[in-house]
Motif scaffolding. Structure first.
Motif, mmCIF file in Angstrom:
data_model
loop_
_atom_site.group_PDB
_atom_site.id
_atom_site.type_symbol
_atom_site.label_atom_id
_atom_site.label_comp_id
_atom_site.label_asym_id
_atom_site.label_seq_id
_atom_site.Cartn_x
_atom_site.Cartn_y
_atom_site.Cartn_z
ATOM 1 N N ARG A 95 -15.922 10.869 -117.015
ATOM 2 C CA ARG A 95 -16.639 11.345 -115.954
ATOM 3 C C ARG A 95 -16.850 12.860 -115.848
ATOM 4 O O ARG A 95 -18.086 13.273 -115.425
ATOM 5 C CB ARG A 95 -16.082 11.144 -114.567
ATOM 6 N N ARG B 79 -16.008 1.212 -119.490
ATOM 7 C CA ARG B 79 -14.854 0.802 -120.185
ATOM 8 C C ARG B 79 -15.116 -0.240 -121.201
ATOM 9 O O ARG B 79 -15.581 -1.179 -120.972
ATOM 10 C CB ARG B 79 -13.775 0.364 -119.251
ATOM 11 N N SER C 168 -19.792 2.331 -114.356
ATOM 12 C CA SER C 168 -19.623 3.177 -113.140
ATOM 13 C C SER C 168 -20.842 4.210 -113.295
ATOM 14 O O SER C 168 -21.086 4.690 -114.276
ATOM 15 C CB SER C 168 -18.451 3.915 -112.833
ATOM 16 N N GLY D 238 -19.136 2.027 -108.597
ATOM 17 C CA GLY D 238 -18.913 0.998 -109.514
ATOM 18 C C GLY D 238 -18.146 -0.053 -108.770
ATOM 19 O O GLY D 238 -17.543 0.081 -107.720
ATOM 20 N N ASP D 239 -18.069 -1.198 -109.347
ATOM 21 C CA ASP D 239 -17.432 -2.579 -108.910
ATOM 22 C C ASP D 239 -16.019 -2.470 -109.334
ATOM 23 O O ASP D 239 -15.704 -2.942 -110.478
ATOM 24 C CB ASP D 239 -18.291 -3.689 -109.218
ATOM 25 N N GLU D 240 -15.204 -2.070 -108.256
ATOM 26 C CA GLU D 240 -13.739 -2.146 -108.723
ATOM 27 C C GLU D 240 -13.027 -3.493 -109.252
ATOM 28 O O GLU D 240 -12.310 -3.303 -110.183
ATOM 29 C CB GLU D 240 -12.610 -1.585 -107.608
ATOM 30 N N SER D 241 -13.778 -4.616 -108.787
ATOM 31 C CA SER D 241 -13.427 -5.978 -109.208
ATOM 32 C C SER D 241 -13.744 -6.124 -110.566
ATOM 33 O O SER D 241 -13.346 -7.165 -111.214
ATOM 34 C CB SER D 241 -13.651 -6.927 -108.142
ATOM 35 N N GLU D 242 -14.676 -5.297 -111.202
ATOM 36 C CA GLU D 242 -15.409 -5.761 -112.416
ATOM 37 C C GLU D 242 -15.117 -4.465 -113.276
ATOM 38 O O GLU D 242 -16.191 -3.687 -113.606
ATOM 39 C CB GLU D 242 -16.756 -6.227 -112.461
ATOM 40 N N PRO D 243 -13.928 -4.166 -114.045
ATOM 41 C CA PRO D 243 -13.853 -2.894 -114.490
ATOM 42 C C PRO D 243 -14.468 -2.710 -115.854
ATOM 43 O O PRO D 243 -14.648 -1.386 -116.170
ATOM 44 C CB PRO D 243 -12.142 -2.776 -114.916
ATOM 45 N N TRP E 116 -18.697 8.544 -107.590
ATOM 46 C CA TRP E 116 -19.070 7.536 -108.720
ATOM 47 C C TRP E 116 -19.225 6.251 -108.142
ATOM 48 O O TRP E 116 -18.328 5.938 -107.178
ATOM 49 C CB TRP E 116 -17.761 7.754 -109.784
ATOM 50 N N TYR F 40 -13.401 4.726 -122.884
ATOM 51 C CA TYR F 40 -14.189 5.149 -121.962
ATOM 52 C C TYR F 40 -15.536 5.914 -122.416
ATOM 53 O O TYR F 40 -15.314 6.956 -123.017
ATOM 54 C CB TYR F 40 -13.702 5.772 -120.850
#
Length: 148
Positions: free
Chosen positions: A84, A135, A116, A107-112, A105, A65
């Motif tokens: 973070r 990531r 973020s 960010g889109d959880e479905s697009e790791p 934070w 990360y």
């Protein structure tokens, strides 16, 4: 020997062990050795039947990360929480207006693999910071087709 042959050998040895008498229960005898040999054959038969040969498995994906402020990298970490924390500490050290605010934070959880972004909420207003955590998958080896 293949699986069925090991199974037949195990059956034969178990039948033979029934015919061997153990004299006065004085330690291991021929029947014990025959039963142990039958167990080995039964195990090999089971291994052959279930295809227990070691299979080629793909290595598990490894991720790091990256904490960044705009285009400036701050650090690379093995977990998102550490990245973070670095961003949050950096914004507090460099932005006097950030003190007293709360961090969130986004960010889109479905697009790791998407970054973020760190937001600050202060006095009912939400503002962006340009701090991000992204990531990144670490490759185990070079793939020339990935560059094509």
């Amino acid at each position: 020997m293949n699986g069925p042959e090991h199974y037949r050998a195990a059956e034969r040895l178990l039948i033979e062990s029934r015919d061997i008498l153990r004299p006065n229960d004085e330690g291991p005898c021929e029947a014990d050795r025959t039963i142990a040999e039958a167990q080995v054959h039964a195990t090999l038969a089971l291994a052959a039947a279930t295809g227990a040969a070691p299979a080629e498995t793909a290595p598990a994906a490894v991720y790091v990360y990256r904490a960044a402020w705009g285009m400036t990298p701050l650090g690379t970490y093995t977990n998102a929480e550490a990245a973070r924390k670095h961003c949050e500490a950096d914004v507090l050290n460099h932005d006097a207006d950030a003190g007293g605010g709360t961090f969130e934070w986004f960010g889109d959880e479905s697009e790791p693999d998407d970054p973020s972004e760190l937001l600050i909420q202060k006095n009912g207003a939400e503002s962006t910071t340009d701090y991000t955590v992204t990531r990144i998958e670490v490759a185990a080896e070079y793939d020339p087709e990935a560059d094509a």
